[in-house]
Design a protein around this motif. Structure first.
Motif, PDB file in Angstrom:
ATOM      1  N   ALA A 127      12.882  12.997  -1.346  1.00  0.00           N
ATOM      2  CA  ALA A 127      13.267  11.817  -0.558  1.00  0.00           C
ATOM      3  C   ALA A 127      12.070  10.897  -0.331  1.00  0.00           C
ATOM      4  CB  ALA A 127      13.875  12.247   0.774  1.00  0.00           C
ATOM      5  N   LEU A 128      10.922  11.468   0.016  1.00  0.00           N
ATOM      6  CA  LEU A 128       9.722  10.646   0.194  1.00  0.00           C
ATOM      7  C   LEU A 128       9.312   9.980  -1.107  1.00  0.00           C
ATOM      8  CD1 LEU A 128       7.654  12.989   2.548  1.00  0.00           C
ATOM      9  CD2 LEU A 128       8.648  10.769   3.152  1.00  0.00           C
ATOM     10  N   ALA A 129       9.374  10.726  -2.209  1.00  0.00           N
ATOM     11  CA  ALA A 129       9.014  10.151  -3.512  1.00  0.00           C
ATOM     12  C   ALA A 129       9.938   8.993  -3.865  1.00  0.00           C
ATOM     13  CB  ALA A 129       9.062  11.227  -4.594  1.00  0.00           C
ATOM     14  N   ALA A 130      11.218   9.151  -3.582  1.00  0.00           N
ATOM     15  CA  ALA A 130      12.179   8.082  -3.867  1.00  0.00           C
ATOM     16  C   ALA A 130      11.884   6.838  -3.043  1.00  0.00           C
ATOM     17  CB  ALA A 130      13.601   8.572  -3.599  1.00  0.00           C
ATOM     18  N   ASP A 131      11.227   7.031  -1.908  1.00  0.00           N
ATOM     19  CA  ASP A 131      10.859   5.916  -1.033  1.00  0.00           C
ATOM     20  C   ASP A 131       9.458   5.382  -1.343  1.00  0.00           C
ATOM     21  OD1 ASP A 131      11.701   4.170   1.011  1.00  0.00           O
ATOM     22  OD2 ASP A 131      10.633   5.333   2.536  1.00  0.00           O
ATOM     23  N   GLY A 132       8.839   5.910  -2.413  1.00  0.00           N
ATOM     24  CA  GLY A 132       7.558   5.373  -2.860  1.00  0.00           C
ATOM     25  C   GLY A 132       6.310   6.067  -2.354  1.00  0.00           C
ATOM     26  N   TRP A 133       6.454   7.189  -1.682  1.00  0.00           N
ATOM     27  CA  TRP A 133       5.292   7.896  -1.163  1.00  0.00           C
ATOM     28  C   TRP A 133       4.554   8.631  -2.276  1.00  0.00           C
ATOM     29  CZ3 TRP A 133       3.969   9.089   4.183  1.00  0.00           C
ATOM     30  CH2 TRP A 133       4.754   8.394   5.113  1.00  0.00           C
ATOM     31  N   ALA A 134       3.236   8.738  -2.153  1.00  0.00           N
ATOM     32  CA  ALA A 134       2.417   9.633  -2.963  1.00  0.00           C
ATOM     33  C   ALA A 134       2.341  10.952  -2.195  1.00  0.00           C
ATOM     34  CB  ALA A 134       1.020   9.057  -3.168  1.00  0.00           C
ATOM     35  N   LEU A 135       2.356  12.069  -2.922  1.00  0.00           N
ATOM     36  CA  LEU A 135       2.529  13.353  -2.252  1.00  0.00           C
ATOM     37  C   LEU A 135       1.569  14.430  -2.714  1.00  0.00           C
ATOM     38  CD1 LEU A 135       6.410  13.430  -2.573  1.00  0.00           C
ATOM     39  CD2 LEU A 135       5.097  12.796  -0.538  1.00  0.00           C
ATOM     40  N   VAL A 136       1.142  15.245  -1.764  1.00  0.00           N
ATOM     41  CA  VAL A 136       0.494  16.514  -2.045  1.00  0.00           C
ATOM     42  C   VAL A 136       1.516  17.565  -1.626  1.00  0.00           C
ATOM     43  CG1 VAL A 136      -1.424  18.056  -1.532  1.00  0.00           C
ATOM     44  CG2 VAL A 136      -1.815  15.593  -1.671  1.00  0.00           C
ATOM     45  N   GLY A 168      -6.868   8.666  -1.374  1.00  0.00           N
ATOM     46  CA  GLY A 168      -7.645   7.903  -0.400  1.00  0.00           C
ATOM     47  C   GLY A 168      -7.370   8.235   1.057  1.00  0.00           C
ATOM     48  N   GLY A 169      -6.506   9.202   1.333  1.00  0.00           N
ATOM     49  CA  GLY A 169      -6.225   9.581   2.720  1.00  0.00           C
ATOM     50  C   GLY A 169      -4.795  10.007   2.902  1.00  0.00           C
ATOM     51  N   LEU A 170      -4.371  10.092   4.156  1.00  0.00           N
ATOM     52  CA  LEU A 170      -3.021  10.482   4.529  1.00  0.00           C
ATOM     53  C   LEU A 170      -2.430   9.501   5.531  1.00  0.00           C
ATOM     54  CD1 LEU A 170      -3.530  14.302   5.108  1.00  0.00           C
ATOM     55  CD2 LEU A 170      -2.120  13.260   3.344  1.00  0.00           C
ATOM     56  N   ASP A 171      -1.117   9.424   5.574  1.00  0.00           N
ATOM     57  CA  ASP A 171      -0.420   8.594   6.560  1.00  0.00           C
ATOM     58  C   ASP A 171       0.377   9.446   7.499  1.00  0.00           C
ATOM     59  OD1 ASP A 171      -0.921   5.722   5.711  1.00  0.00           O
ATOM     60  OD2 ASP A 171      -0.304   6.655   3.838  1.00  0.00           O
ATOM     61  N   MET A 173       0.833  -1.181   0.000  1.00  0.00           N
ATOM     62  CA  MET A 173       0.000   0.000   0.000  1.00  0.00           C
ATOM     63  C   MET A 173       0.882   1.251   0.000  1.00  0.00           C
ATOM     64  SD  MET A 173      -2.969   0.895   2.669  1.00  0.00           S
ATOM     65  CE  MET A 173      -3.839   2.397   2.562  1.00  0.00           C
ATOM     66  N   THR A 174       0.547   2.194  -0.843  1.00  0.00           N
ATOM     67  CA  THR A 174       1.308   3.430  -0.943  1.00  0.00           C
ATOM     68  C   THR A 174       1.002   4.355   0.232  1.00  0.00           C
ATOM     69  OG1 THR A 174       1.288   3.304  -3.352  1.00  0.00           O
ATOM     70  CG2 THR A 174       1.740   5.436  -2.398  1.00  0.00           C
ATOM     71  N   ARG A 175       2.029   4.889   0.815  1.00  0.00           N
ATOM     72  CA  ARG A 175       1.863   5.878   1.876  1.00  0.00           C
ATOM     73  C   ARG A 175       1.679   7.250   1.245  1.00  0.00           C
ATOM     74  NH1 ARG A 175       7.204   4.280   4.827  1.00  0.00           N
ATOM     75  NH2 ARG A 175       7.692   4.077   2.635  1.00  0.00           N
ATOM     76  N   VAL A 176       0.949   8.135   1.939  1.00  0.00           N
ATOM     77  CA  VAL A 176       0.600   9.450   1.409  1.00  0.00           C
ATOM     78  C   VAL A 176       0.973  10.525   2.419  1.00  0.00           C
ATOM     79  CG1 VAL A 176      -1.260  10.902   0.525  1.00  0.00           C
ATOM     80  CG2 VAL A 176      -1.343   8.416   0.167  1.00  0.00           C
ATOM     81  N   ALA A 177       1.603  11.601   1.934  1.00  0.00           N
ATOM     82  CA  ALA A 177       1.990  12.706   2.806  1.00  0.00           C
ATOM     83  C   ALA A 177       1.686  14.042   2.154  1.00  0.00           C
ATOM     84  CB  ALA A 177       3.481  12.641   3.133  1.00  0.00           C
ATOM     85  N   VAL A 178       1.473  15.043   2.990  1.00  0.00           N
ATOM     86  CA  VAL A 178       1.432  16.440   2.571  1.00  0.00           C
ATOM     87  C   VAL A 178       2.761  17.057   2.994  1.00  0.00           C
ATOM     88  CG1 VAL A 178       0.353  18.693   2.954  1.00  0.00           C
ATOM     89  CG2 VAL A 178      -1.076  16.658   2.747  1.00  0.00           C
ATOM     90  N   VAL A 179       3.423  17.729   2.064  1.00  0.00           N
ATOM     91  CA  VAL A 179       4.687  18.406   2.361  1.00  0.00           C
ATOM     92  C   VAL A 179       4.488  19.892   2.092  1.00  0.00           C
ATOM     93  CG1 VAL A 179       7.138  18.623   1.790  1.00  0.00           C
ATOM     94  CG2 VAL A 179       6.030  16.370   1.700  1.00  0.00           C
ATOM     95  N   THR A 180       4.726  20.718   3.111  1.00  0.00           N
ATOM     96  CA  THR A 180       4.610  22.163   2.936  1.00  0.00           C
ATOM     97  C   THR A 180       5.975  22.763   2.619  1.00  0.00           C
ATOM     98  OG1 THR A 180       4.880  22.579   5.300  1.00  0.00           O
ATOM     99  CG2 THR A 180       2.616  22.291   4.483  1.00  0.00           C
ATOM    100  N   GLY A 181       5.954  23.932   2.011  1.00  0.00           N
ATOM    101  CA  GLY A 181       7.211  24.562   1.596  1.00  0.00           C
ATOM    102  C   GLY A 181       7.922  23.732   0.553  1.00  0.00           C
ATOM    103  N   ALA A 182       7.144  23.070  -0.291  1.00  0.00           N
ATOM    104  CA  ALA A 182       7.673  22.027  -1.163  1.00  0.00           C
ATOM    105  C   ALA A 182       8.376  22.518  -2.423  1.00  0.00           C
ATOM    106  CB  ALA A 182       6.539  21.080  -1.560  1.00  0.00           C
TER     107      ALA A 182
END
Length: 89
Positions: free
Chosen positions: A21-30, A86-89, A1-10
């Motif tokens: 770094a999160l993307a390289a680790d497979g995270w989906a990002l906002v 589908g949500g956030l982790d 399952m893909t983990r999802v994060a919001v990153v501010t100041g992106a």
């Protein structure tokens, strides 16, 4: 399952590095950034083009232009995460 994060100041600096770094680790990002200068500051802030470049470099990511001081704008970033991923982790 893909983990999802919001990153501010992106769009630049630590936010952009964190996003990559999160993307390289497979995270989906906002990825959130204000993308506008602040007249109280004597330096330029990030631009929409810089945010777009980070989004493009992060694979499964979406950009949201929002000021972290605006609760409604942050609520919208979370809504985007829920709708798209589908949500956030």
């Amino acid at each position: 399952m893909t983990r999802v994060a919001v990153v501010t100041g992106a769009a630049r600096g630590i936010g952009a590095a964190t996003a990559r770094a999160l993307a390289a680790d497979g995270w989906a990002l906002v990825l959130v950034d204000r993308c506008a200068d602040d007249p109280a500051l004597d330096y330029s802030l990030a631009t929409p083009d810089e945010l777009d470049a980070v989004v493009a470099s992060c694979g499964d990511a979406v950009g949201v232009v929002a000021d972290v001081r605006d609760q409604a704008a942050l609520d919208e970033a979370v809504r985007v995460a829920v709708a798209r991923f589908g949500g956030l982790d």
